[in-house]
Design a protein around this motif. Structure first.
Motif, PDB file in Angstrom:
ATOM      1  N   THR A  67       5.224  37.567 -25.782  1.00 50.65           N
ATOM      2  CA  THR A  67       3.938  38.156 -26.167  1.00 50.65           C
ATOM      3  C   THR A  67       2.878  37.100 -26.464  1.00 50.65           C
ATOM      4  O   THR A  67       1.709  37.443 -26.624  1.00 50.65           O
ATOM      5  CB  THR A  67       4.116  39.053 -27.410  1.00 50.65           C
ATOM      6  OG1 THR A  67       4.673  38.286 -28.480  1.00 50.65           O
ATOM      7  CG2 THR A  67       5.039  40.227 -27.093  1.00 50.65           C
ATOM      8  N   ARG A  68       3.258  35.843 -26.538  1.00 49.93           N
ATOM      9  CA  ARG A  68       2.305  34.783 -26.843  1.00 49.93           C
ATOM     10  C   ARG A  68       1.617  34.310 -25.568  1.00 49.93           C
ATOM     11  O   ARG A  68       2.270  33.867 -24.623  1.00 49.93           O
ATOM     12  CB  ARG A  68       3.001  33.593 -27.514  1.00 49.93           C
ATOM     13  CG  ARG A  68       3.489  33.889 -28.919  1.00 49.93           C
ATOM     14  CD  ARG A  68       4.064  32.636 -29.568  1.00 49.93           C
ATOM     15  NE  ARG A  68       3.062  31.589 -29.671  1.00 49.93           N
ATOM     16  CZ  ARG A  68       2.179  31.496 -30.651  1.00 49.93           C
ATOM     17  NH1 ARG A  68       2.176  32.381 -31.621  1.00 49.93           N
ATOM     18  NH2 ARG A  68       1.307  30.524 -30.686  1.00 49.93           N
ATOM     19  N   LEU A  69       0.303  34.415 -25.539  1.00 50.75           N
ATOM     20  CA  LEU A  69      -0.455  33.967 -24.381  1.00 50.75           C
ATOM     21  C   LEU A  69      -0.686  32.458 -24.472  1.00 50.75           C
ATOM     22  O   LEU A  69      -0.970  31.934 -25.554  1.00 50.75           O
ATOM     23  CB  LEU A  69      -1.800  34.700 -24.304  1.00 50.75           C
ATOM     24  CG  LEU A  69      -1.732  36.211 -24.096  1.00 50.75           C
ATOM     25  CD1 LEU A  69      -3.133  36.814 -24.135  1.00 50.75           C
ATOM     26  CD2 LEU A  69      -1.052  36.541 -22.774  1.00 50.75           C
ATOM     27  N   PRO A  70      -0.580  31.746 -23.344  1.00 51.54           N
ATOM     28  CA  PRO A  70      -0.835  30.294 -23.370  1.00 51.54           C
ATOM     29  C   PRO A  70      -2.270  30.012 -23.807  1.00 51.54           C
ATOM     30  O   PRO A  70      -3.197  30.725 -23.430  1.00 51.54           O
ATOM     31  CB  PRO A  70      -0.601  29.867 -21.909  1.00 51.54           C
ATOM     32  CG  PRO A  70       0.215  30.964 -21.308  1.00 51.54           C
ATOM     33  CD  PRO A  70      -0.199  32.224 -22.005  1.00 51.54           C
ATOM     34  N   ASP A  77       0.574  24.180 -27.749  1.00 50.08           N
ATOM     35  CA  ASP A  77       1.556  25.239 -27.506  1.00 50.08           C
ATOM     36  C   ASP A  77       2.976  24.698 -27.631  1.00 50.08           C
ATOM     37  O   ASP A  77       3.875  25.397 -28.118  1.00 50.08           O
ATOM     38  CB  ASP A  77       1.359  25.842 -26.111  1.00 50.08           C
ATOM     39  CG  ASP A  77       0.066  26.643 -25.998  1.00 50.08           C
ATOM     40  OD1 ASP A  77      -0.545  26.938 -27.047  1.00 50.08           O
ATOM     41  OD2 ASP A  77      -0.334  26.959 -24.870  1.00 50.08           O
ATOM     42  N   LEU A  78       3.179  23.466 -27.175  1.00 47.98           N
ATOM     43  CA  LEU A  78       4.503  22.848 -27.259  1.00 47.98           C
ATOM     44  C   LEU A  78       4.916  22.664 -28.716  1.00 47.98           C
ATOM     45  O   LEU A  78       6.058  22.949 -29.094  1.00 47.98           O
ATOM     46  CB  LEU A  78       4.485  21.500 -26.534  1.00 47.98           C
ATOM     47  CG  LEU A  78       5.817  20.763 -26.387  1.00 47.98           C
ATOM     48  CD1 LEU A  78       6.779  21.555 -25.514  1.00 47.98           C
ATOM     49  CD2 LEU A  78       5.584  19.377 -25.785  1.00 47.98           C
ATOM     50  N   ARG A  79       3.995  22.190 -29.531  1.00 50.78           N
ATOM     51  CA  ARG A  79       4.282  21.992 -30.961  1.00 50.78           C
ATOM     52  C   ARG A  79       4.554  23.336 -31.636  1.00 50.78           C
ATOM     53  O   ARG A  79       5.495  23.476 -32.427  1.00 50.78           O
ATOM     54  CB  ARG A  79       3.098  21.292 -31.635  1.00 50.78           C
ATOM     55  CG  ARG A  79       2.905  19.855 -31.213  1.00 50.78           C
ATOM     56  CD  ARG A  79       1.574  19.304 -31.732  1.00 50.78           C
ATOM     57  NE  ARG A  79       1.491  19.352 -33.180  1.00 50.78           N
ATOM     58  CZ  ARG A  79       1.944  18.388 -33.981  1.00 50.78           C
ATOM     59  NH1 ARG A  79       2.505  17.307 -33.470  1.00 50.78           N
ATOM     60  NH2 ARG A  79       1.817  18.489 -35.288  1.00 50.78           N
ATOM     61  N   THR A  80       3.734  24.329 -31.318  1.00 57.92           N
ATOM     62  CA  THR A  80       3.910  25.650 -31.905  1.00 57.92           C
ATOM     63  C   THR A  80       5.258  26.246 -31.498  1.00 57.92           C
ATOM     64  O   THR A  80       5.945  26.876 -32.315  1.00 57.92           O
ATOM     65  CB  THR A  80       2.780  26.586 -31.464  1.00 57.92           C
ATOM     66  OG1 THR A  80       1.519  26.047 -31.888  1.00 57.92           O
ATOM     67  CG2 THR A  80       2.956  27.976 -32.056  1.00 57.92           C
ATOM     68  N   GLY A  81       5.640  26.047 -30.235  1.00 64.42           N
ATOM     69  CA  GLY A  81       6.912  26.569 -29.750  1.00 64.42           C
ATOM     70  C   GLY A  81       8.092  25.988 -30.507  1.00 64.42           C
ATOM     71  O   GLY A  81       9.051  26.706 -30.825  1.00 64.42           O
ATOM     72  N   TRP A  82       8.038  24.695 -30.804  1.00 63.53           N
ATOM     73  CA  TRP A  82       9.106  24.051 -31.591  1.00 63.53           C
ATOM     74  C   TRP A  82       9.214  24.718 -32.966  1.00 63.53           C
ATOM     75  O   TRP A  82      10.300  25.090 -33.415  1.00 63.53           O
ATOM     76  CB  TRP A  82       8.805  22.563 -31.746  1.00 63.53           C
ATOM     77  CG  TRP A  82       9.767  21.817 -32.624  1.00 63.53           C
ATOM     78  CD1 TRP A  82       9.900  21.940 -33.991  1.00 63.53           C
ATOM     79  CD2 TRP A  82      10.743  20.858 -32.227  1.00 63.53           C
ATOM     80  NE1 TRP A  82      10.883  21.102 -34.462  1.00 63.53           N
ATOM     81  CE2 TRP A  82      11.415  20.429 -33.401  1.00 63.53           C
ATOM     82  CE3 TRP A  82      11.100  20.289 -30.996  1.00 63.53           C
ATOM     83  CZ2 TRP A  82      12.424  19.468 -33.378  1.00 63.53           C
ATOM     84  CZ3 TRP A  82      12.111  19.333 -30.962  1.00 63.53           C
ATOM     85  CH2 TRP A  82      12.759  18.932 -32.133  1.00 63.53           C
TER      86      TRP A  82
END
Length: 228
Positions: A67-70, A77-82
């Protein structure tokens, strides 16, 4: 809650609290409030149940990522994904331990989508010239470190009690795979090769045949994964 979900939740909770990592189908049935015929009708056998528990855990995890849009900043986004990965692990510790179990009864394909979504984010980083290695190599580094930190925080909370640990490991790994800016002349071959590879993946060349493009991307992957 459906009967199937109740059985899955009960299984995950019992496994998480088991000192040996084992649990009987009798205990599962008792905790879920069902008879053995219901369990076997739903899952076939115990191995099928354990595989379904893993898939259920990944579905919960992926539901938040799908549900998270890039954003326009793939590095952010990479940091948030971690961080979201670690947050999920801490709030769903029972499922998480099963999701990354090495048991042969677990589904061997579980987590493929999670890895693919990570590669897609890293391909966006590479397209901006921000990646030092190929997206696949970077994804393996990030995923192994992210999972390792999460498991240690769950299974060894007394030893790994530093609240800043996750961010410190994250930043150390990202420093190895990311450049601080887009590459300039003289900064090395690896980030340039990684960027061109990502651009070819996003927009295949019409000048080259598919076979030629595949060969070029193989060479670029080798160059981007070569230490500089």
């Amino acid at each position: 809650m459906s009967t199937r979900t109740r059985i899955l939740e009960a299984t995950a909770d019992l496994l998480a609290s088991s000192p040996t990592g084992e649990v009987s189908t009798r205990a599962i049935c008792q905790a879920a409030g069902v008879g053995p015929p219901v369990l076997y009708r739903q899952f076939g056998d115990k191995d099928g149940l354990l595989a379904a528990v893993v898939d259920y855990g990944f579905e919960q995890y992926l539901a938040t990522k799908r549900t998270r849009l890039p954003s326009d900043d793939p590095v952010r986004d990479l940091r948030t994904g971690w961080d979201l990965h670690v947050e999920f692990a801490l709030s769903h510790s029972s499922f998480y331990r099963l999701m990354y179990s090495t048991s042969p009864t677990m589904s061997p394909t579980a987590g493929n989508e999670s890895f693919r979504l990570l590669v897609e984010t890293l391909e966006r980083c590479a397209a901006l010239g921000r990646l030092r290695v190929s997206p696949d190599a970077a994804a393996r580094m990030v995923m192994s470190a992210n999972v390792g930190v999460s498991l240690m925080l769950i299974t060894r909370p007394t030893t790994y009690s530093d609240p800043s640990l996750s961010h410190r490991v994250r930043d150390a790994v990202h420093a190895q795979i990311l450049t601080t800016t887009a590459p300039e002349p003289g900064t090395g071959v690896s980030p340039v090769a990684a960027r061109l590879n990502a651009l070819l993946s996003a927009s295949p060349s019409e000048t080259l045949t598919p076979a030629e493009t595949a060969l070029l991307r193989e060479w670029l992957t080798r160059l981007s994964d070569t230490a500089t």
